[in-house]
Scaffold this motif. Structure first.
Motif, PDB file in Angstrom:
ATOM      1  N   PHE A 248       0.834  -1.204   0.000  1.00  0.00           N
ATOM      2  CA  PHE A 248       0.000   0.000   0.000  1.00  0.00           C
ATOM      3  C   PHE A 248       0.869   1.255   0.000  1.00  0.00           C
ATOM      4  N   GLU A 249       1.867   1.299   0.876  1.00  0.00           N
ATOM      5  CA  GLU A 249       2.732   2.484   0.955  1.00  0.00           C
ATOM      6  C   GLU A 249       3.443   2.739  -0.370  1.00  0.00           C
ATOM      7  N   ALA A 250       3.944   1.693  -1.003  1.00  0.00           N
ATOM      8  CA  ALA A 250       4.618   1.848  -2.291  1.00  0.00           C
ATOM      9  C   ALA A 250       3.648   2.348  -3.356  1.00  0.00           C
ATOM     10  N   ALA A 251       2.443   1.804  -3.374  1.00  0.00           N
ATOM     11  CA  ALA A 251       1.441   2.211  -4.369  1.00  0.00           C
ATOM     12  C   ALA A 251       1.032   3.656  -4.166  1.00  0.00           C
ATOM     13  N   THR A 252       0.786   4.055  -2.921  1.00  0.00           N
ATOM     14  CA  THR A 252       0.334   5.432  -2.687  1.00  0.00           C
ATOM     15  C   THR A 252       1.432   6.433  -3.001  1.00  0.00           C
ATOM     16  N   GLN A 253       2.691   6.084  -2.745  1.00  0.00           N
ATOM     17  CA  GLN A 253       3.791   6.987  -3.094  1.00  0.00           C
ATOM     18  C   GLN A 253       3.857   7.176  -4.605  1.00  0.00           C
ATOM     19  N   LEU A 254       3.686   6.095  -5.335  1.00  0.00           N
ATOM     20  CA  LEU A 254       3.695   6.172  -6.792  1.00  0.00           C
ATOM     21  C   LEU A 254       2.524   7.011  -7.305  1.00  0.00           C
ATOM     22  N   PHE A 255       1.326   6.740  -6.803  1.00  0.00           N
ATOM     23  CA  PHE A 255       0.152   7.482  -7.249  1.00  0.00           C
ATOM     24  C   PHE A 255       0.243   8.959  -6.877  1.00  0.00           C
TER      25      PHE A 255
ATOM     26  N   ARG B 183       0.943  14.605  -8.539  1.00  0.00           N
ATOM     27  CA  ARG B 183       1.683  15.874  -8.451  1.00  0.00           C
ATOM     28  C   ARG B 183       2.224  16.268  -9.829  1.00  0.00           C
ATOM     29  N   ALA B 184       2.746  15.294 -10.563  1.00  0.00           N
ATOM     30  CA  ALA B 184       3.287  15.582 -11.902  1.00  0.00           C
ATOM     31  C   ALA B 184       2.195  16.044 -12.855  1.00  0.00           C
TER      32      ALA B 184
END
Length: 66
Positions: free
Chosen positions: A45-52, A57-58
């Motif tokens: 979950f943490e990895a996915a939310t950081q990516l999303f 932001r981009a």
């Protein structure tokens, strides 16, 4: 990372597996404590939310001006 306390968790079951939440698998997301059945689900979950969040932001600021 300092992990949050179980008393503040907003869910009773893991969003990934549907299994009961474990006190060893909590994270904080957007001001809420979210629980998972295992550290593996939490880390996923943490990895996915950081990516999303980075992609959002981009898209919101393509020039990178934040």
């Amino acid at each position: 990372m300092n992990r949050p306390a179980g008393k503040d968790v907003i869910n009773a079951t893991c969003p990934w597996s549907g299994k009961p939440v474990s006190a060893a698998a909590l994270t904080r997301y957007r001001g809420h404590v979210v629980g998972f059945c295992s550290p593996g689900c939490r880390d996923r979950f943490e990895a996915a939310t950081q990516l999303f969040d980075a992609q959002i932001r981009a898209l919101a600021d393509p020039a990178g001006r934040e």
